[in-house]
Scaffold this motif. Sequence first.
Motif, short mmCIF file in Angstrom:
data_model
loop_
_atom_site.label_atom_id
_atom_site.label_comp_id
_atom_site.label_asym_id
_atom_site.label_seq_id
_atom_site.Cartn_x
_atom_site.Cartn_y
_atom_site.Cartn_z
N GLY A 252 -15.60 10.16 -5.57
CA GLY A 252 -14.80 8.95 -5.76
C GLY A 252 -14.65 8.10 -4.52
O GLY A 252 -13.80 7.20 -4.49
N THR A 253 -15.49 8.33 -3.51
CA THR A 253 -15.37 7.52 -2.29
C THR A 253 -15.74 6.06 -2.54
O THR A 253 -15.32 5.17 -1.79
N ASP A 254 -16.52 5.81 -3.59
CA ASP A 254 -16.90 4.44 -3.91
C ASP A 254 -15.73 3.65 -4.49
O ASP A 254 -15.77 2.41 -4.53
N ARG A 255 -14.67 4.32 -4.91
CA ARG A 255 -13.53 3.64 -5.55
C ARG A 255 -12.34 3.48 -4.60
O ARG A 255 -11.41 2.72 -4.90
N VAL A 256 -12.34 4.19 -3.49
CA VAL A 256 -11.17 4.20 -2.61
C VAL A 256 -10.78 2.80 -2.17
O VAL A 256 -9.59 2.43 -2.17
N PHE A 257 -11.76 1.98 -1.79
CA PHE A 257 -11.49 0.63 -1.32
C PHE A 257 -11.95 -0.45 -2.30
O PHE A 257 -12.09 -1.61 -1.93
N THR A 258 -12.18 -0.05 -3.56
CA THR A 258 -12.62 -1.03 -4.56
C THR A 258 -11.68 -0.99 -5.77
O THR A 258 -10.59 -1.55 -5.72
N SER A 259 -12.08 -0.30 -6.81
CA SER A 259 -11.32 -0.34 -8.06
C SER A 259 -9.97 0.37 -7.98
O SER A 259 -9.08 0.10 -8.79
N ASP A 260 -9.79 1.28 -7.03
CA ASP A 260 -8.52 2.02 -6.94
C ASP A 260 -7.47 1.32 -6.07
O ASP A 260 -6.36 1.82 -5.91
N VAL A 261 -7.83 0.18 -5.50
CA VAL A 261 -6.91 -0.51 -4.58
C VAL A 261 -5.78 -1.19 -5.35
O VAL A 261 -6.00 -1.87 -6.36
N GLU A 262 -4.54 -0.99 -4.86
CA GLU A 262 -3.37 -1.70 -5.37
C GLU A 262 -3.14 -2.91 -4.46
O GLU A 262 -2.55 -2.80 -3.38
N VAL A 263 -3.62 -4.06 -4.91
CA VAL A 263 -3.65 -5.26 -4.07
C VAL A 263 -2.25 -5.65 -3.59
O VAL A 263 -2.07 -6.01 -2.41
N ASP A 264 -1.26 -5.58 -4.45
CA ASP A 264 0.09 -5.99 -4.06
C ASP A 264 0.64 -5.16 -2.90
O ASP A 264 1.41 -5.66 -2.08
N GLN A 265 0.24 -3.89 -2.84
CA GLN A 265 0.73 -3.02 -1.78
C GLN A 265 0.11 -3.35 -0.42
O GLN A 265 0.59 -2.88 0.61
N ARG A 266 -0.94 -4.17 -0.42
CA ARG A 266 -1.63 -4.50 0.82
C ARG A 266 -1.24 -5.87 1.38
O ARG A 266 -1.68 -6.26 2.45
N LYS A 267 -0.40 -6.60 0.65
CA LYS A 267 -0.09 -7.97 1.05
C LYS A 267 0.58 -8.07 2.40
O LYS A 267 0.24 -8.92 3.23
N ASN A 268 1.54 -7.21 2.68
CA ASN A 268 2.25 -7.27 3.95
C ASN A 268 1.31 -7.02 5.12
O ASN A 268 1.36 -7.72 6.14
N TYR A 269 0.47 -6.00 4.98
CA TYR A 269 -0.47 -5.70 6.06
C TYR A 269 -1.43 -6.86 6.28
O TYR A 269 -1.66 -7.28 7.42
N ALA A 270 -2.00 -7.39 5.18
CA ALA A 270 -2.96 -8.48 5.29
C ALA A 270 -2.34 -9.71 5.94
O ALA A 270 -2.95 -10.38 6.78
N ARG A 271 -1.10 -10.00 5.58
CA ARG A 271 -0.41 -11.16 6.14
C ARG A 271 -0.16 -10.96 7.63
O ARG A 271 -0.38 -11.88 8.44
N ARG A 272 0.29 -9.78 7.99
CA ARG A 272 0.63 -9.51 9.40
C ARG A 272 -0.58 -9.53 10.31
O ARG A 272 -0.51 -9.99 11.45
N THR A 273 -1.72 -9.08 9.81
CA THR A 273 -2.91 -8.94 10.64
C THR A 273 -3.87 -10.12 10.55
O THR A 273 -4.91 -10.14 11.20
N GLY A 274 -3.53 -11.12 9.73
CA GLY A 274 -4.41 -12.27 9.58
C GLY A 274 -5.66 -11.98 8.81
O GLY A 274 -6.71 -12.61 9.03
N THR A 275 -5.58 -11.02 7.88
CA THR A 275 -6.77 -10.65 7.09
C THR A 275 -6.58 -10.97 5.61
O THR A 275 -7.20 -10.35 4.75
N SER A 276 -5.71 -11.95 5.32
CA SER A 276 -5.50 -12.33 3.92
C SER A 276 -6.09 -13.71 3.64
O SER A 276 -6.41 -14.44 4.56
#
Length: 276
Positions: A252-276
Amino acid sequence: MKPSAVADKVVAITGGARGIGLATATVLQGLGAKVAIGDIDRVAVKESSSQLGLQVGRRLDVTDRRSFTDFLDAVEERLGPLDVLINNAGVIAVGSAVDEADAITRRLLDVNIYGVILGTKLASQRMLPRGHGHVINIASLASVVPTEGIATYCATKHAVLGYTDTVRMENRGSGVHFSAIMPTLTNTEMIDGVGHAKGLRNAEPNDVARAVAAVIAKPKPRVPVPPSIGRVVAGQRLMPQRMREAMGRALGTDRVFTSDVEVDQRKNYARRTGTS
């Protein structure tokens, strides 16, 4: 580990306000090192340095030569000649490689590659004339294992490993060591909301911190974290590529960063690091 192995060494850590950087600062300080941290987040670095009682904790933009030079100058003025630089600052973006915004691609390249190269150069220019020192670059298991959903991140970590190995060879016998730490997925904000592969355990920030402390005491070129994952990867690299990739899909390593990602849970990190 005996505290004497790192006691009194002057250690500067980039990205030191949270996650692996903060864990490393905590462990090394506990072993008697003189630790300084820098981080792009001015508030967080102030809080973390105050929490640890550090003499040096300041805002650092690893992509800016003047900022990095000022940081290292402050470290040496307050703590003494730099013994160890840990290039830990890094960011990740999750998503389709071909759809990734150019600004996000550039952000990863600037922080993860240019920042590491710049820090390595600036530290080495201080260490080489003295005939001793250690530059430790935080790479990743992604330095050797391509992973779907984080193509640019993988590219940057491949670059970090290749650069570190090459600089080490160029300066063989100089008294200055160059090491790459290669953690598996580590439980920090960086992997908030991502999936999990079958049978594979994430590392903790303290696992990486202890590996850094060990490599300061006994320098090595490459250090996988945990050590067992290094043996697994070495075994897989002997397999044909198709078999290796099929094994990854089965885990399942092909799904870890693709279909299994919970996008809402990553918003704070993406905003803070300039990767959104």
